[in-house]
Design an enzyme around this catalytic site. Structure first.
Site, PDB file in Angstrom:
ATOM      1  N   HIS A  75     -41.491  60.539  -1.836  1.00  0.00           N
ATOM      2  CA  HIS A  75     -40.161  62.281  -0.496  1.00  0.00           C
ATOM      3  C   HIS A  75     -38.512  62.020  -0.705  1.00  0.00           C
ATOM      4  O   HIS A  75     -38.788  61.340   0.591  1.00  0.00           O
ATOM      5  CB  HIS A  75     -41.040  62.578   0.237  1.00  0.00           C
ATOM      6  N   TYR A 204     -43.515  69.771   9.396  1.00  0.00           N
ATOM      7  CA  TYR A 204     -43.694  69.504  10.133  1.00  0.00           C
ATOM      8  C   TYR A 204     -43.552  70.705  11.084  1.00  0.00           C
ATOM      9  O   TYR A 204     -42.720  71.921  10.598  1.00  0.00           O
ATOM     10  CB  TYR A 204     -42.965  69.052  11.016  1.00  0.00           C
ATOM     11  N   TYR A 388     -35.060  59.922  10.342  1.00  0.00           N
ATOM     12  CA  TYR A 388     -36.036  59.332   9.677  1.00  0.00           C
ATOM     13  C   TYR A 388     -36.093  58.644   8.346  1.00  0.00           C
ATOM     14  O   TYR A 388     -37.214  57.911   8.402  1.00  0.00           O
ATOM     15  CB  TYR A 388     -36.148  61.428   9.361  1.00  0.00           C
TER      16      TYR A 388
HETATM   17  C1  DHB Z   1     -48.373  60.866   9.053  1.00  0.00           C
HETATM   18  C2  DHB Z   1     -48.220  60.351  10.127  1.00  0.00           C
HETATM   19  C3  DHB Z   1     -47.058  60.613  11.206  1.00  0.00           C
HETATM   20  O1  DHB Z   1     -46.995  60.131  12.498  1.00  0.00           O
HETATM   21  C4  DHB Z   1     -46.233  61.511  10.557  1.00  0.00           C
HETATM   22  O2  DHB Z   1     -45.193  61.664  11.641  1.00  0.00           O
HETATM   23  C5  DHB Z   1     -46.286  61.650   9.591  1.00  0.00           C
HETATM   24  C6  DHB Z   1     -46.861  61.564   8.381  1.00  0.00           C
HETATM   25  C7  DHB Z   1     -49.172  60.556   8.155  1.00  0.00           C
HETATM   26  O3  DHB Z   1     -50.232  60.190   8.512  1.00  0.00           O
HETATM   27  O4  DHB Z   1     -49.310  60.870   6.871  1.00  0.00           O
END
Ligand code: DHB
Ligand code: FAD
Length: 410
Positions: A75, A204, A388
């Site tokens: 991604h 998110y 990130y």
């Molecule tokens: C997923 C889990 C997370 O804690 C996150 O921030 C983003 C994705 C996941 O399980 O896909």
């Protein structure tokens, strides 16, 4: 009683223990891994999905990146959604080409167990009554019962990779560890659904009714999360109620929403921030969730586990090959610097995207302003993006004997 000796006794066959075992193996170092659950349980446990670039590179350099390169979903960006609108953050553009990869922790663990099995080095599943002893001596031991036999493994070092509820951290005498902790007044209800992801990238969301997260596992499986109270009984959520709430929180003004499908797994996870310091007591080294927990919002837990054991593998290699102790002595400080940066990031992501039961109108407006700034400022987006995808690692792959050539096998 079967008695064994090994260089490094590893408690726990999660990502931390398995990556460490394989890094040691690649350097000709011996280890015994002791896990109290079954192989199936460890593989089937649904947890993380987002791997930082550095974790992907590490798996690849270790020669266990084949599944990742075939089934991992790269991604280049993600979405932040609030007030009914999605805003894209271009991770790759903002970080000079770095990205995250969605690849289930189940798959990571399966690949690592397969690699371990291939090395023929010991890995005990379903070990009962696991304990560690002799922590004040130069030869600590791991004891456990397996099948009908009691086992004792004499170790030069023990790696406590047994997660937050393991036995290694509590075996350290009182007064040694300083605990920093924050418990959040909410948890995540997570589901896996047989539905094609309706977005190529994660979303998110902060909604009036709380946080929601859109993720995925494959081109056919969607992974979704909802903020709920931390002790929410999952049985009180019918599948219809889950979909209603998911769609209410995630549908945006342009009509985007997740696809609906059969729910194949669901569960509730409480959220906390936790750090135990130092991450070492004599010859016992804590790594991963055994030493620290982050709330999942920043997707950092598994990635921190991987970076801890990279630091530990470097220190153990230098000890055995050069008699050098400084990196063992620096292990905790080196790890904790990264851990605290990830703690800060995860706390920030969590508090910016969740609604707190005791928040004021001011707090909520500040969250909206925070997200407005984040999604309209290149500087703020760049800050999120570099954290990130993962801040640069503390130790090089070369220091654990991995060559660039292996790293390039992607
Ligand atoms: C997923 C889990 C997370 O804690 C996150 O921030 C983003 C994705 C996941 O399980 O896909
Ligand atoms: P664990 O995975 O907990 O492994 C510890 C192992 O030790 C287990 O196999 C356990 O059975 C074993 N064990 C425990 N006690 C004993 C004992 N007494 N004897 C022997 N063995 C024992 N992280 C990310 O990086 N990205 C994400 O997207 C992400 N999403 C998440 C989503 C959710 C819902 C959750 C709950 C977590 C998420 N995480 C994420 C966090 C991640 O799953 C953990 O940080 C990671 O599993 C830590 O790995 P570990 O090896 O340190 O510990």
């Amino acid at each position: 009683m079967p008695a064994h000796t090994t260089q490094v006794g590893i408690v726990g066959a999660g990502p931390a223990g398995l990556i460490l075992g394989h890094l040691l193996h690649l350097n000709g170092l011996d280890s015994v891994i002791v896990e109290n659950r079954s192989r199936e349980y460890v593989i089937d446990r649904v947890r993380a999905g987002v791997l930082e670039q550095g974790t992907v590179d590490l798996m690849t350099a270790m020669g266990v990146g084949q599944g990742l390169s075939q089934a991992g979903l790269r991604h280049d960006g993600l979405y932040i959604s609030f007030q009914g609108q999605r805003h894209r953050i271009d991770l790759a553009e903002l970080t000079g080409g770095k990205a995250i990869t969605v690849y289930g922790q189940n798959e990571v663990v399966r690949d690592l167990i397969d690699a371990r099995t291939g090395t023929k080095r010991p890995l005990y599943f379903e070990a009962d009554n696991v304990s560690v002893g002799g922590l004040d001596s130069d030869n600590p031991v791991i004891r456990f019962r397996h099948g009908d036999a009691d086992h004792e493994v004499r170790c030069d070092f023990i790696a406590g990779c047994d997660g937050f509820h393991g036995i290694c951290r509590p075996s350290i005498p009182d007064g040694v560890l300083t605990i920093s902790e924050r418990v959040y007044p909410f948890g995540w209800l997570g589901i896996l659904a047989e539905a094609a992801p309706s977005s190529d990238e994660l979303v998110y969301t902060l909604h009036e009714r709380g946080f929601a997260l859109f993720s995925m596992r494959s081109p056919k499986i969607t992974r979704l999360y909802l903020q709920v109270p931390p002790d929410e009984p999952i049985d009180e959520w019918s599948d219809d109620a889950i979909w209603d709430e998911m769609l209410t929180r995630m549908t945006t003004r342009d009509g985007w929403r997740p696809n609906i499908g059969r729910i194949v797994q669901k569960g509730v996870t409480p959220m906390r921030s936790f750090v135990a310091a130092p991450m070492r007591y004599n010859r016992l080294f804590l790594a991963g969730d055994a030493a620290h927990i982050v709330p999942p919002t920043g997707a950092k837990g598994l990635n921190l586990a991987a970076s801890d054991v990279l630091v530990l593998a470097r220190a153990l290699k230098a000890f055995y090959e050069q008699g050098r102790r400084t990196w063992l002595d620096e292990y905790s400080d080196v790890c904790l610097r990264r851990v605290w940066r990830a703690q800060r990031f995860s706390w920030w992501m969590t508090s910016t995207l969740h609604r707190s039961p005791d928040e004021t109108a001011f707090d909520h407006q500040r969250q909206i302003a925070d997200l407005d700034y984040l999604t309209s400022s290149i500087a703020a987006m760049t800050s999120l993006a570099e954290q990130y995808v993962g801040l640069p690692g503390e130790v090089s792959f070369e220091s654990v004997g991995l060559t660039r050539r292996q790293e390039e096998q992607r």
